[in-house]
Design an enzyme around this catalytic site. Structure first.
Site, short mmCIF file in Angstrom:
data_model
loop_
_atom_site.label_atom_id
_atom_site.label_comp_id
_atom_site.label_asym_id
_atom_site.label_seq_id
_atom_site.Cartn_x
_atom_site.Cartn_y
_atom_site.Cartn_z
N GLY A 131 5.84 -7.92 -2.90
CA GLY A 131 6.53 -8.96 -3.31
C GLY A 131 6.22 -10.26 -2.09
O GLY A 131 5.63 -10.05 -1.22
N LEU A 189 5.32 -13.27 -2.96
CA LEU A 189 3.90 -13.57 -3.39
C LEU A 189 3.41 -14.90 -2.94
O LEU A 189 4.32 -15.81 -3.00
CB LEU A 189 3.47 -13.34 -4.77
N HIS A 190 2.26 -14.82 -2.37
CA HIS A 190 1.64 -16.22 -1.97
C HIS A 190 0.25 -16.28 -2.63
O HIS A 190 -0.20 -15.27 -3.18
CB HIS A 190 1.64 -16.34 -0.36
N ALA A 191 -0.62 -17.30 -2.08
CA ALA A 191 -1.74 -17.44 -2.68
C ALA A 191 -2.87 -16.22 -2.42
O ALA A 191 -3.56 -15.93 -3.53
CB ALA A 191 -2.33 -18.78 -2.27
N HIS A 232 -1.95 -13.11 -2.57
CA HIS A 232 -1.77 -12.01 -3.64
C HIS A 232 -2.40 -12.55 -5.00
O HIS A 232 -2.83 -11.86 -5.56
CB HIS A 232 -0.07 -11.86 -3.70
N GLN A 276 7.10 2.91 4.90
CA GLN A 276 6.03 2.26 5.65
C GLN A 276 6.85 1.41 6.80
O GLN A 276 6.06 0.92 7.62
CB GLN A 276 5.44 1.92 5.06
N GLY A 327 -5.95 -6.58 -0.16
CA GLY A 327 -6.33 -7.68 0.54
C GLY A 327 -6.90 -7.17 1.67
O GLY A 327 -6.74 -6.17 2.78
N SER A 374 3.24 -12.74 3.83
CA SER A 374 4.57 -12.81 3.65
C SER A 374 5.52 -12.87 4.73
O SER A 374 6.63 -13.58 4.65
CB SER A 374 5.14 -11.50 2.61
O1 PAF Z 1 -0.03 -4.20 1.59
C1 PAF Z 1 1.06 -4.15 0.98
O2 PAF Z 1 1.76 -5.08 0.75
C2 PAF Z 1 1.87 -2.61 1.22
O3 PAF Z 1 1.30 -2.16 2.37
C3 PAF Z 1 1.25 -1.88 0.26
C4 PAF Z 1 -0.11 -1.71 -0.16
C5 PAF Z 1 1.82 -2.48 -1.32
C6 PAF Z 1 1.78 -0.50 0.13
O4 PAF Z 1 3.39 -0.61 0.08
#
Ligand code: PAF
Length: 287
Positions: free
Chosen positions: A27, A29-31, A33, A57, A154, A193
Site C-alpha cells: 500500500g 501507492l505511488h507512481a 506501483h 518482514q 519492482g 513509500s
Molecule cells: O515490496 C513490497 O511491497 C513487499 O515486500 C511485498 C512484495 C508486497 C511483500 O510483502
C-alpha cells in the site's frame, strides 16, 4: 473493481479466471506501483493487487507500526489504473495462527545465504518474511486452476526480486515473474513509500544516493576494476554528507554474488539512512 478481504471470497471471485496478473504491495501507492499495475494489465484482463503490511518482514525496531496505511487513496488510484480486484486481508486472515502478540507459530521459508547479505545483514529474517508472504499470496491468488499466472515486482527492490525469482524456480511454481523498472522523481530519487518520511530538505538531498550509484557505473564502464575501492570511496562520500551508509556493493546481476573482473552484467546496489529513513536503490547495467 472489487475490494476483498478474505481468502474464501478471493478464491470465489477468481474461480473462473484463466489468466491472472498479480501485483503484491504494502500500500501507500505511488507512481512506481501504478507502473507495475500497467505492466500487469498488459499480461491479463484480470489484475489482482494485494495491499498487506506484512508483519513477518519487519524487524523489532523497524517501522511496522508507523508504516503509512492509506487504503482509500490507494483504492482510488488502483481503480483509475484499471485493477480488477484489491485484496486487503487482515493479519489474522493471512496468519491464522497469529495470537495477537507474535507470529512465532507461523511457518516460514528458510532461504539461501544470499538472503543474509546486502539488506539481509541489517534486516535479519526480512527476506524470509517476504518469501513466506509472497508464497502464501501466490497460493491464494493462483490456486484456482488458473492457466496463465503472472506476478509483477519492482526492480527497485532488486534483492527482493532475486529472492522471488529463486522462490519460483526452486519451488517449481508455474508463475511468470515480470520486473518493473524503477520509477524516479525528476531528481533521480527512486520512488518509495518511505520517501514520505523525509523532510523537504532531506528529500532534496536524497537524490545523492542515485547520483553516487550513477558515478560508480560511469567509472566501471570506463574500466575501473578496483571494486572494493569504488564501494568504499562512495560510502565515505555519502557518510561525509550526513548519510549513514549500510552498504554499497557491486554485484553480478545474475547471481547477486560479489562481482569479479569477468562479470559483464552488473548491478550496483546501495542502502543508506538519511535521518531515520532507510532508502535503497540500485542500477543494473552491462559493461
Ligand atoms: O515490496 C513490497 O511491497 C513487499 O515486500 C511485498 C512484495 C508486497 C511483500 O510483502
Amino acid at each position: 473493481m472489487q475490494i476483498i478481504n478474505t481468502v474464501s471470497a478471493l478464491r470465489l471471485a477468481l474461480k473462473n479466471q484463466e489468466n491472472i496478473a498479480f501485483v503484491p504491495t504494502m500500500g501507500n501507492l505511488h507512481a512506481g506501483h501504478i507502473h507495475l499495475v500497467t505492466l500487469a494489465k498488459q499480461k491479463a484482463e484480470c489484475v489482482v493487487v494485494s495491499i498487506f503490511v506484512n508483519p513477518l518482514q519487519f524487524g523489532a525496531n523497524e517501522d511496522l507500526a508507523s508504516y503509512p496505511r492509506t487504503l482509500q487513496a490507494d483504492c482510488e488510484k488502483l481503480k483509475a489504473a484499471g485493477a480488477s480486484i484489491v485484496f486487503t486481508p487482515t493479519v489474522l486472515e493471512m496468519y491464522p495462527d497469529f495470537d495477537g502478540v507474535n507470529l512465532n507459530q507461523t511457518m516460514s521459508i528458510a532461504l539461501p545465504s544470499i538472503a543474509n547479505e546486502l539488506c539481509g545483514t541489517s534486516r535479519p529474517g526480512h527476506f524470509s518474511g517476504v518469501a513466506t508472504v509472497v508464497l502464501k499470496l501466490f497460493n491464494m491468488v493462483f490456486l484456482n486452476g488458473v492457466q496463465r499466472a503472472t506476478a509483477v515486482f519492482g526492480q527497485k527492490d532488486f534483492q527482493q526480486l532475486f529472492v522471488i525469482k529463486q522462490l519460483v524456480k526452486q519451488f517449481n511454481l508455474p508463475i511468470q515473474i515480470i520486473a518493473g523498472e524503477t520509477v524516479r522523481e525528476a531528481s533521480g530519487l527512486a520512488m518509495s513509500s518511505r520517501n514520505g518520511y523525509l523532510t523537504k530538505e532531506q528529500r532534496q538531498q536524497a537524490s545523492q544516493l542515485n547520483a553516487i550509484l550513477q558515478n560508480i557505473v560511469v567509472k566501471l564502464k570506463a574500466g575501473h576494476a578496483e571494486f572494493d575501492r569504488l564501494e568504499q570511496e562512495a560510502g565515505a562520500t555519502l557518510n561525509e554528507q550526513d548519510w549513514m551508509v549500510d552498504y554499497i556493493s557491486i554485484r553480478s546481476a545474475i547471481t547477486l554474488s560479489r562481482a569479479n573482473g569477468s562479470d559483464s552484467h552488473l548491478v550496483v546496489l546501495a542502502a543508506a539512512k538519511l535521518g531515520n529513513t532507510r532508502l535503497i536503490d540500485n542500477i543494473e547495467f552491462l559493461r
